[in-house]
Write a protein that holds these residues in place. Structure first.
Motif, PDB file in Angstrom:
ATOM      1  N   UNK A 267      36.676  27.688  61.255  1.00  0.00           N
ATOM      2  CA  UNK A 267      35.910  26.473  61.530  1.00  0.00           C
ATOM      3  C   UNK A 267      36.833  25.306  61.880  1.00  0.00           C
ATOM      4  N   UNK A 268      38.103  25.594  62.144  1.00  0.00           N
ATOM      5  CA  UNK A 268      39.049  24.564  62.551  1.00  0.00           C
ATOM      6  C   UNK A 268      39.602  24.897  63.930  1.00  0.00           C
ATOM      7  N   UNK A 269      39.433  23.959  64.855  1.00  0.00           N
ATOM      8  CA  UNK A 269      39.976  24.109  66.204  1.00  0.00           C
ATOM      9  C   UNK A 269      41.354  23.459  66.247  1.00  0.00           C
ATOM     10  N   UNK A 270      42.347  24.208  66.681  1.00  0.00           N
ATOM     11  CA  UNK A 270      43.709  23.702  66.839  1.00  0.00           C
ATOM     12  C   UNK A 270      44.031  23.593  68.320  1.00  0.00           C
ATOM     13  N   UNK A 271      44.444  22.412  68.732  1.00  0.00           N
ATOM     14  CA  UNK A 271      44.862  22.170  70.111  1.00  0.00           C
ATOM     15  C   UNK A 271      46.322  21.740  70.067  1.00  0.00           C
ATOM     16  N   UNK A 272      47.190  22.571  70.633  1.00  0.00           N
ATOM     17  CA  UNK A 272      48.632  22.335  70.556  1.00  0.00           C
ATOM     18  C   UNK A 272      49.143  21.873  71.909  1.00  0.00           C
TER      19      UNK A 272
ATOM     20  N   UNK B 174      32.656  18.034  63.558  1.00  0.00           N
ATOM     21  CA  UNK B 174      32.835  17.453  64.900  1.00  0.00           C
ATOM     22  C   UNK B 174      32.690  18.555  65.933  1.00  0.00           C
ATOM     23  N   UNK B 175      31.611  18.513  66.698  1.00  0.00           N
ATOM     24  CA  UNK B 175      31.347  19.578  67.657  1.00  0.00           C
ATOM     25  C   UNK B 175      31.740  19.211  69.084  1.00  0.00           C
ATOM     26  N   UNK B 176      32.309  18.024  69.293  1.00  0.00           N
ATOM     27  CA  UNK B 176      32.714  17.599  70.636  1.00  0.00           C
ATOM     28  C   UNK B 176      34.057  16.889  70.542  1.00  0.00           C
ATOM     29  N   UNK B 177      35.022  17.355  71.317  1.00  0.00           N
ATOM     30  CA  UNK B 177      36.370  16.796  71.336  1.00  0.00           C
ATOM     31  C   UNK B 177      36.659  16.320  72.756  1.00  0.00           C
ATOM     32  N   UNK B 178      36.941  15.036  72.920  1.00  0.00           N
ATOM     33  CA  UNK B 178      37.219  14.486  74.246  1.00  0.00           C
ATOM     34  C   UNK B 178      38.715  14.420  74.494  1.00  0.00           C
ATOM     35  N   UNK B 179      39.108  14.633  75.747  1.00  0.00           N
ATOM     36  CA  UNK B 179      40.517  14.661  76.150  1.00  0.00           C
ATOM     37  C   UNK B 179      40.695  13.717  77.338  1.00  0.00           C
ATOM     38  N   UNK B 180      41.681  12.836  77.275  1.00  0.00           N
ATOM     39  CA  UNK B 180      41.921  11.938  78.400  1.00  0.00           C
ATOM     40  C   UNK B 180      42.996  10.919  78.086  1.00  0.00           C
ATOM     41  N   UNK B 181      43.212  10.012  79.030  1.00  0.00           N
ATOM     42  CA  UNK B 181      44.271   9.020  78.898  1.00  0.00           C
ATOM     43  C   UNK B 181      43.845   7.801  78.086  1.00  0.00           C
ATOM     44  N   UNK B 182      42.550   7.493  78.070  1.00  0.00           N
ATOM     45  CA  UNK B 182      42.071   6.307  77.361  1.00  0.00           C
ATOM     46  C   UNK B 182      42.239   6.482  75.857  1.00  0.00           C
TER      47      UNK B 182
ATOM     48  N   UNK C 116      38.980  12.748  80.912  1.00  0.00           N
ATOM     49  CA  UNK C 116      39.304  13.896  81.752  1.00  0.00           C
ATOM     50  C   UNK C 116      38.423  15.111  81.483  1.00  0.00           C
ATOM     51  N   UNK C 117      38.304  15.498  80.218  1.00  0.00           N
ATOM     52  CA  UNK C 117      37.595  16.736  79.886  1.00  0.00           C
ATOM     53  C   UNK C 117      37.107  16.662  78.451  1.00  0.00           C
ATOM     54  N   UNK C 118      36.288  17.635  78.086  1.00  0.00           N
ATOM     55  CA  UNK C 118      35.828  17.735  76.706  1.00  0.00           C
ATOM     56  C   UNK C 118      35.706  19.207  76.332  1.00  0.00           C
ATOM     57  N   UNK C 119      35.870  19.468  75.054  1.00  0.00           N
ATOM     58  CA  UNK C 119      35.618  20.796  74.495  1.00  0.00           C
ATOM     59  C   UNK C 119      34.443  20.658  73.542  1.00  0.00           C
ATOM     60  N   UNK C 120      33.415  21.468  73.780  1.00  0.00           N
ATOM     61  CA  UNK C 120      32.178  21.365  73.012  1.00  0.00           C
ATOM     62  C   UNK C 120      31.929  22.676  72.282  1.00  0.00           C
ATOM     63  N   UNK C 121      31.534  22.578  71.035  1.00  0.00           N
ATOM     64  CA  UNK C 121      31.158  23.755  70.250  1.00  0.00           C
ATOM     65  C   UNK C 121      29.645  23.840  70.206  1.00  0.00           C
ATOM     66  N   UNK C 122      29.084  24.880  70.809  1.00  0.00           N
ATOM     67  CA  UNK C 122      27.643  25.081  70.853  1.00  0.00           C
ATOM     68  C   UNK C 122      27.323  26.499  70.434  1.00  0.00           C
ATOM     69  N   UNK C 123      26.521  26.615  69.384  1.00  0.00           N
ATOM     70  CA  UNK C 123      26.083  27.926  68.886  1.00  0.00           C
ATOM     71  C   UNK C 123      27.271  28.865  68.651  1.00  0.00           C
TER      72      UNK C 123
END
Length: 339
Positions: free
Chosen positions: A11-16, A29-37, A53-60
């Motif tokens: 249940x833990x998302x790791x972004x390296x 947290x089911x939505x992680x946003x990625x960008x310069x802001x 720039x992008x997002x990672x979403x956890x759905x079902x």
């Protein structure tokens, strides 16, 4: 949770990234946003990365990468994608940054990880409303001139619900004003003129810019309750509506131009769908697209699709003589005939 997350017991998302590991609890947290802001959950300070720039979403129980209209695109492996399911072991490229995707059970013994969450917005907060769809030079100028208080509609509502205090946001653009209420970690009500609920909230997602200010609400004051969807669902629907709404408005006649029934209409009323007939009757009664939108609780995107269908079928035509500069303007404050 199901599928890849439950199968992995994770249940833990790791972004390296090249410099750091970011950890996100997907139960919270089911939505992680990625960008310069700076308001992004994962901020990448690079000129090759768009403001949002992008997002990672956890759905079902499944993870999905979505590009947010970035200039340089988002990649899974070597493949550029708009929307793509991602899995443990995948490598995502955003601009010139590589991000490794991993999933782990939360065990509380990961001191190297940084758990990231958007900051809470204060009752007296204010700033600029900025678009998630800025591209190229506009995106660069927005990022360079932005402050930490400059937010997208998505960030505004997600930060409002993190404050335990009941809040009201006043969002303004030109003469348009929207009001959004939060309470008990939820968005509970929105108003845009006479329109209320989710329909009113989704209009704010279509704005390219604006200003907002936050006010505290007396907890003893009764709050209207017109929105029941969870925040994640509001965000997804709002972004989809905002993107399509602008495109539809750009293809249609000016919002304040009267529509009239064509004398040589080739189709009888019985050849239309029930939804088209309902909009047909509303146009006859209210004449303009703007007034038709205000007369119904149906989401703007659906109403505009039906109006576009009726125009394409030759049922209605726009009255000539209206200012073509207003074409593509969303809910203009004023409209009039050209001289």
């Amino acid at each position: 949770m199901t599928d890849q997350l439950s199968d992995a017991g994770a249940n833990t998302l790791l972004l390296t990234t090249e410099r750091q590991v970011f950890a996100f609890n997907l139960m919270e947290k089911s939505r992680v946003t990625i960008g310069r802001h700076a308001s992004n959950d994962l901020q990448l300070e690079s000129r090759t990365v768009s403001n949002f720039h992008a997002e990672i979403v956890c759905e079902e129980g499944e993870l999905t990468l979505r590009d947010l209209g970035s200039t340089n695109g988002s990649y899974v492996g070597r493949r550029r994608v708009d929307v793509q399911a991602i899995h443990k072991g995948d490598e995502v490229r955003v601009g010139n940054h590589l991000i490794a995707v991993d999933l782990k059970p939360a065990d509380g013994n990961q001191p190297a990880l940084r758990s990231v969450a958007g900051p809470m917005i204060d009752a007296d907060g204010r700033g600029k409303l900025i678009s998630t769809r800025a591209r190229g030079t506009d995106a660069m100028q927005t990022a360079l001139g932005a402050s930490i208080n400059d937010l997208t509609a998505t960030d505004l509502i997600t930060r409002m619900v993190t404050n335990p205090q009941a809040l009201r946001a006043l969002v303004r653009r030109d003469r348009e004003v929207a009001r959004i209420w939060s309470a008990d970690s939820k968005i509970v009500h929105a108003e845009f003129g006479k329109v209320v609920g989710e329909k009113a909230l989704y209009r704010v997602f279509a704005w390219p810019d604006g200003d907002y200010e936050i006010e505290g609400v007396d907890p003893n004051d009764p709050l209207p309750q017109t929105i029941s969807l969870p925040v994640d669902a509001l965000v997804m629907e709002g972004m989809a509506h905002g993107a399509e709404l602008g495109k539809l408005v750009a293809r249609l006649p000016p919002m304040q131009a009267p529509l009239r029934l064509k004398e040589d209409c080739p189709l009888p009323i019985t050849s239309h769908s029930p939804a088209e007939i309902e909009v047909f009757r509303s146009i006859i009664q209210h004449e303009t697209i703007a007034a038709t939108l205000e007369s119904t609780t149906v989401a703007d995107v659906r109403v505009l699709r039906l109006i576009e269908s009726l125009l394409e079928k030759g049922v209605f035509e726009a009255e000539a003589g209206f200012d073509e500069e207003l074409k593509g303007t969303l809910f203009p404050a004023r409209a009039g005939r050209t001289a």
